[in-house]
Design a protein around this motif. Structure first.
Motif, PDB file in Angstrom:
ATOM      1  N   ARG A 501       0.749  -1.196  -0.024  1.00 32.23           N
ATOM      2  CA  ARG A 501       0.025  -0.012  -0.166  1.00 32.23           C
ATOM      3  C   ARG A 501       0.879   1.070   0.108  1.00 32.23           C
ATOM      4  O   ARG A 501       0.429   2.465  -0.561  1.00 32.23           O
ATOM      5  N   ASP A 502       1.960   1.147   0.383  1.00 31.81           N
ATOM      6  CA  ASP A 502       3.165   2.436   0.471  1.00 31.81           C
ATOM      7  C   ASP A 502       3.831   2.644  -0.877  1.00 31.81           C
ATOM      8  O   ASP A 502       4.719   3.437  -0.868  1.00 31.81           O
ATOM      9  N   ALA A 503       3.978   1.519  -1.735  1.00 34.16           N
ATOM     10  CA  ALA A 503       4.693   1.469  -2.892  1.00 34.16           C
ATOM     11  C   ALA A 503       4.023   2.592  -3.825  1.00 34.16           C
ATOM     12  O   ALA A 503       2.850   2.793  -3.847  1.00 34.16           O
ATOM     13  N   LEU A 674       8.630   1.608  -7.425  1.00 37.60           N
ATOM     14  CA  LEU A 674       9.574   2.155  -6.532  1.00 37.60           C
ATOM     15  C   LEU A 674       9.348   2.372  -4.957  1.00 37.60           C
ATOM     16  O   LEU A 674       7.972   2.383  -4.926  1.00 37.60           O
ATOM     17  N   PRO A 675      10.125   2.473  -4.239  1.00 36.29           N
ATOM     18  CA  PRO A 675       9.875   2.404  -2.810  1.00 36.29           C
ATOM     19  C   PRO A 675       9.346   3.646  -2.378  1.00 36.29           C
ATOM     20  O   PRO A 675       9.758   4.648  -2.987  1.00 36.29           O
ATOM     21  N   PRO A 676       8.627   3.797  -1.313  1.00 34.64           N
ATOM     22  CA  PRO A 676       8.177   5.165  -0.799  1.00 34.64           C
ATOM     23  C   PRO A 676       9.441   5.711  -0.019  1.00 34.64           C
ATOM     24  O   PRO A 676      10.182   5.129   0.295  1.00 34.64           O
ATOM     25  N   PRO A 677       9.253   7.016   0.075  1.00 37.96           N
ATOM     26  CA  PRO A 677      10.323   7.822   0.943  1.00 37.96           C
ATOM     27  C   PRO A 677      10.404   7.283   2.278  1.00 37.96           C
ATOM     28  O   PRO A 677       9.345   7.056   2.812  1.00 37.96           O
ATOM     29  N   ALA A 678      11.497   7.535   2.994  1.00 43.56           N
ATOM     30  CA  ALA A 678      11.700   7.112   4.362  1.00 43.56           C
ATOM     31  C   ALA A 678      10.795   8.128   5.094  1.00 43.56           C
ATOM     32  O   ALA A 678      10.389   9.175   4.845  1.00 43.56           O
ATOM     33  N   ALA A 679      10.273   7.533   6.468  1.00 44.71           N
ATOM     34  CA  ALA A 679       9.382   8.249   7.321  1.00 44.71           C
ATOM     35  C   ALA A 679      10.232   9.441   7.834  1.00 44.71           C
ATOM     36  O   ALA A 679      11.468   9.386   7.888  1.00 44.71           O
ATOM     37  N   GLY A 704      16.422  -6.723  -1.457  1.00 44.47           N
ATOM     38  CA  GLY A 704      15.624  -5.930  -0.677  1.00 44.47           C
ATOM     39  C   GLY A 704      14.186  -6.587  -0.171  1.00 44.47           C
ATOM     40  O   GLY A 704      14.006  -7.818  -0.300  1.00 44.47           O
ATOM     41  N   ARG A 705      13.834  -5.997   0.742  1.00 39.85           N
ATOM     42  CA  ARG A 705      12.566  -6.515   1.236  1.00 39.85           C
ATOM     43  C   ARG A 705      11.462  -5.331   1.383  1.00 39.85           C
ATOM     44  O   ARG A 705      11.643  -4.123   1.693  1.00 39.85           O
ATOM     45  N   PHE A 706      10.089  -5.468   1.246  1.00 31.85           N
ATOM     46  CA  PHE A 706       9.252  -4.668   1.235  1.00 31.85           C
ATOM     47  C   PHE A 706       8.785  -4.218   2.904  1.00 31.85           C
ATOM     48  O   PHE A 706       8.580  -2.867   2.949  1.00 31.85           O
ATOM     49  N   SER A 709      12.551  -0.056   5.458  1.00 28.57           N
ATOM     50  CA  SER A 709      12.498   1.337   5.021  1.00 28.57           C
ATOM     51  C   SER A 709      13.056   1.567   3.674  1.00 28.57           C
ATOM     52  O   SER A 709      14.231   1.118   3.676  1.00 28.57           O
ATOM     53  N   GLY A 710      12.497   2.070   2.624  1.00 23.52           N
ATOM     54  CA  GLY A 710      13.327   2.231   1.529  1.00 23.52           C
ATOM     55  C   GLY A 710      13.262   0.955   0.645  1.00 23.52           C
ATOM     56  O   GLY A 710      14.088   1.011  -0.435  1.00 23.52           O
ATOM     57  N   TRP A 711      12.782  -0.201   1.230  1.00 28.02           N
ATOM     58  CA  TRP A 711      12.727  -1.396   0.659  1.00 28.02           C
ATOM     59  C   TRP A 711      14.466  -1.932   0.637  1.00 28.02           C
ATOM     60  O   TRP A 711      14.804  -3.063   0.180  1.00 28.02           O
ATOM     61  N   GLY A 712      15.313  -1.286   1.408  1.00 33.80           N
ATOM     62  CA  GLY A 712      16.984  -1.654   1.220  1.00 33.80           C
ATOM     63  C   GLY A 712      17.416  -1.648   2.602  1.00 33.80           C
ATOM     64  O   GLY A 712      16.644  -1.141   3.569  1.00 33.80           O
ATOM     65  N   ALA A 713      18.537  -2.234   2.750  1.00 37.94           N
ATOM     66  CA  ALA A 713      19.212  -2.163   4.070  1.00 37.94           C
ATOM     67  C   ALA A 713      20.604  -2.175   3.743  1.00 37.94           C
ATOM     68  O   ALA A 713      21.235  -2.569   2.943  1.00 37.94           O
TER      69      ALA A 713
END
Length: 822
Positions: A501-503, A674-679, A704-706, A709-713
């Motif tokens: 829902r955030d993507a 694309l991932p959503p921006p960081a909170a 990455g993972r949904f 944050s930002g789908w990455g780490a």
């Protein structure tokens, strides 16, 4: 209140092989031969929302009061909270809220089983000898009622409130038949019956006689089977019914329209089974050896077809290149009254929708309407069938009611006998309504129209109307010619849902644009124009990739979005003969440098990981499809996010054949998520400046993972003791000094021991607790005492504290997702 009362001919029904069920009998709901007979009595149809007269008691209003003998055939009340009390011959038949028609009583058996009772009301025949009275607690409910009244000597089968009586048992038997809708339903028509089967071949641009029935009789069930099951191309196959040696057919319709699936503008999904009792299609797609097989499609049609001097069913194939084979099955019964029975006629009209109440089609009488189909385009923000469709019979005022096509009150799976609902939503909407309980009689003509209202921007631009009716007397109806080819089906763009829902959906691209740039090693890549819309692809074309051997592959350059991580979605098409095998193909995104190397084989003993459609080892997984669906084309399949190999630059999109089986894969579209921006206030782990000491290394997580944050780490890998120093710049802080550092990440239970220490804070190191597995997102909180100077750098030491000898056999992995100060 709109009111239509048709004064019908009091016809003495001629003797048939078996007597027709009496008016009011539940058997009329399965023995439909009466639909093709001259109507008896007077039918009245009421629709609207005008105020009702008081019923005598406070808060009660008279919905209907009529003297008998008669039969109520169809009752719809839009508001399910409205209460109804039905009195038959002065005795209460039923009382309660409309929604309670579907609820079993506290004691005893239910009187009106589903789908005879439904969300909108009642389809049961309610017979009455002297009077029918219906009272409601609503002053002006939106409603639709259709009933018949007869002469004083007419025998009517009255409704009975006894849940164990003959009336209730008859309704239960009917409901059981209706619930087996589709080709599995066989009406309990009494008397002898005969089954007629005939095979046919239907070459391109040809006409064949599929079935010839001599003499007199009546078809009660008709099934037409076609192979291959190419539903788009089957729009080119026309069915013609010619009765009694006439020179021209009285019904001429595409087979899809005859069975209620008119898709001049389809949104392109064909289900395994779509149909009502009156008509429909069985599409028996199945998976065989892990591949999609499309053997045949079976269209069935159950409206009665009387004939006095023979019936001929012809098939016309308008396609220039598609040939079909198949068979026809017709079940017939004797009909001694066939000469006076009606002949089923049918036509199809494609017409523009204009302002005002311009008619779309006019049917000649005398006759009895059996079905209406309406399919429209251009509907932006409204359902165009709710109240705008209208029917005018003879000189009566137009009848306007949603109950003609009752989308607002009745879901199609709850009223399978009367409603086909192939599409509602988006830019297209359509439904087919069968008048199996309440056929509409007319003496001279019946006109079907649509009133778009004043908001022409949101109104339909075109409509297809299908009409089926029984014609009584007069010269035979001649069905109008159809075009030499079916209407072109415009290509379309599918609206795809983001992975979460955030993507954010970055863009959708047509896969076929990759064809000119493809470099193929062991096969062929081409853009295919689907001129007969077998698959209904977006843009009218799709990318077809053929790979002739194992490890054959195709590389095409593709420009990727400017994001650190992304998720890839694929709209794939299943296909005839060479459908997608779920163990055959792998899709990858590679840098140009990495793409210089061909795909490697699976090492002996290595377990292939799932990739796009099957099983090669994959460094970056794009998506995993679900089990094979039974639809011609599907939605977007996507997998976990991956590290973008070439942000805002070209990468190589590679398709590799990894297993035996199918050699073809068909791609319609490619989606980039694309991932959503960081909170707000959170710092990404992959934005940290990193230095390492000891047996520890750091890199961006390749997959990455949904949940992140930002789908990455940031991925820290330890083979022994070591420390990683992570630093971020904190330019501002709030008015209250932070009390703790909150950090999120992922740590498997068997991935060693790690601890966290904040530079400048005297708080002791914090041991990091593991999640239940490597995928769980874990939150760690480190208290902040004194000594931390902000604004300024935030420096965190993350350490692997065990010596190499005590680590697991595999490398210990810690993912640092994001952090913030509280």
């Amino acid at each position: 209140m709109r009111r239509f009362a048709a004064l019908l001919i009091l016809a003495a029904l001629a003797a048939s092989a078996e007597p027709l069920p009496a008016p009011g009998s539940p058997n009329q709901l399965t023995d439909w031969l009466w639909l093709a007979r001259p109507p008896l009595g007077q039918r009245t149809t009421l629709a609207g929302q005008e105020p009702l007269a008081p019923a005598g008691e406070p808060g009660q209003y008279l919905l209907l009061a009529v003297d008998g003998p008669g039969v109520l055939d169809h009752l719809v009340v839009r508001d399910s909270a409205a209460t109804l009390t039905i009195l038959v011959d002065g005795e209460q038949l039923w009382s309660g809220a409309v929604r309670q028609l579907l609820e079993p009583p506290e004691e005893g058996a239910i009187l009106f089983p589903s789908p005879i009772a439904n969300l909108g009301g009642l389809l049961a025949p309610v017979g009455f000898r002297s009077s029918l009275r219906i009272v409601t607690d609503m002053a002006a409910p939106e409603r639709y009622l259709s009933y018949r009244t007869f002469g004083e000597t007419t025998v009517v089968s009255p409704a009975d409130a006894d849940p164990a009586g003959a009336y209730a048992r008859g309704l239960q038997a009917v409901a059981a038949s209706w619930r087996s809708a589709g080709e599995g339903w066989r009406a309990a028509v009494p008397g002898p019956r005969q089954q007629n089967d005939h095979a046919f071949e239907l070459p391109a641009r040809s006409r064949v006689t599929a079935l010839t029935l001599p003499g007199s009789g009546e078809v009660t069930h008709l099934a037409l089977e076609f192979a291959p099951a190419l539903m788009g191309a089957l729009r080119e196959v026309v069915v013609e019914f010619t009765y009694d040696g006439a020179a021209e057919p009285a019904l001429r319709l595409p087979v899809t329209d005859l069975t209620g699936l008119s898709f001049p503008w389809p949104l392109g999904r064909w289900d395994t089974h779509m149909g009502a009792l009156a008509s429909g299609v069985r599409y028996p797609v199945h998976a065989e050896n892990r591949a999609i097989v499309l053997p045949h499609a079976r269209f069935y049609f159950n409206l009665p077809l009387p004939f006095a001097r023979g019936l001929r069913i012809d098939l016309v194939n308008r396609s220039a290149r598609r040939a079909f084979s198949g068979s026809v099955r017709a079940v017939t019964v004797p009909a001694e009254d066939a000469a006076t029975a009606g002949r089923l006629c049918g036509l199809r009209v494609v017409a523009p929708v204009t302002a005002g109440m311009a008619p779309l089609v006019t049917l000649p009488g005398s006759g009895q309407l059996a079905a209406i189909g309406y399919f429209g385009t251009g509907n932006l923000n409204r359902n165009p069938i709710d109240a705008a469709s209208w029917v005018a019979m003879d000189d009566a005022p137009p009848l306007r009611s949603p109950a003609l096509l009752p989308l607002w009150s009745i879901w199609p799976w709850q009223t399978t006998p009367i409603l086909m609902h192939p599409r509602k939503g988006g830019q297209y909407v359509g439904a087919m309504r069968h008048f199996l309980t309440d056929p509409l009689p007319f003496s001279r003509q019946l006109t079907i129209g649509y009133d778009p209202g004043s908001d022409l921007v949101a109104a339909p631009k075109q409509a297809v109307v299908i009409a089926l009716w029984y014609r009584f007397g007069g010269p035979p109806f001649v069905a109008p010619d159809l075009p030499a080819q079916a209407e072109a089906l415009p290509s379309q763009r599918f609206v795809v849902a983001p992975p979460t829902r955030d993507a954010r959906l970055a863009r959708m691209m047509e896969a076929e644009v990759l064809a000119p740039m493809a470099v193929v090693h062991g096969g062929q890549v081409e853009a295919v124009a689907d001129d007969e819309e077998i698959f209904h692809p977006s843009g009218g074309r799709y990318l077809r990739v053929r790979l002739d051997r194992l490890l054959a592959y195709a590389d095409t350059p593709i420009h990727l979005p400017a994001s650190r991580y992304l998720a890839i979605g694929i709209v794939g098409l299943t296909g005839p003969v060479n459908g997608i095998s779920h163990s055959a193909f792998e899709l990858e995104l590679l840098t140009r440098t990495a793409a210089l190397n061909p795909p490697g084989a699976v090492s002996p003993g290595q377990r292939p990981d799932w990739s796009v459609v099957g099983g090669g080892p994959m460094g970056r997984q794009i998506f995993i499809p679900g089990p094979p669906g039974y639809r011609r084309d599907g939605g977007v399949d996507f997998g976990a996010p991956l590290l973008n190999p070439s942000p805002d630059a070209e990468a190589i999109f590679r398709i590799t054949r990894r297993g035996p089986g199918a050699t073809l894969i068909r791609l319609d579209q490619i989606a980039f998520f694309l991932p959503p921006p960081a909170a707000s206030g959170w710092l990404e782990g992959e934005d940290a400046r990193v230095s390492t000491e000891g047996d520890i290394s750091a890199q961006l997580a390749p997959n990455g993972r949904f949940a992140w944050s930002g789908w990455g780490a940031l991925e820290l890998a330890a083979s022994g003791a070591g420390t990683a120093t992570l630093s971020w710049l904190i330019p501002t802080i709030g008015p209250t000094p932070p009390r703790e550092l909150v950090l999120t990440g992922s740590l498997a239970p068997d991935s060693g021991q790690w601890q966290l220490r904040l530079l400048g804070s005297p708080a002791p190191p914090l041991p990091l607790t593991a999640g239940k597995d490597a995928n769980e997102l874990v939150t760690w909180r480190l208290p902040i005492d004194t000594g931390l100077t902000l604004p300024g750098p935030l420096v965190v030491h993350v350490s692997s504290v065990l010596p190499e000898s005590t680590l697991p056999q595999k490398t210990a992995i810690l993912h640092v997702d994001a952090c913030h100060l509280e």
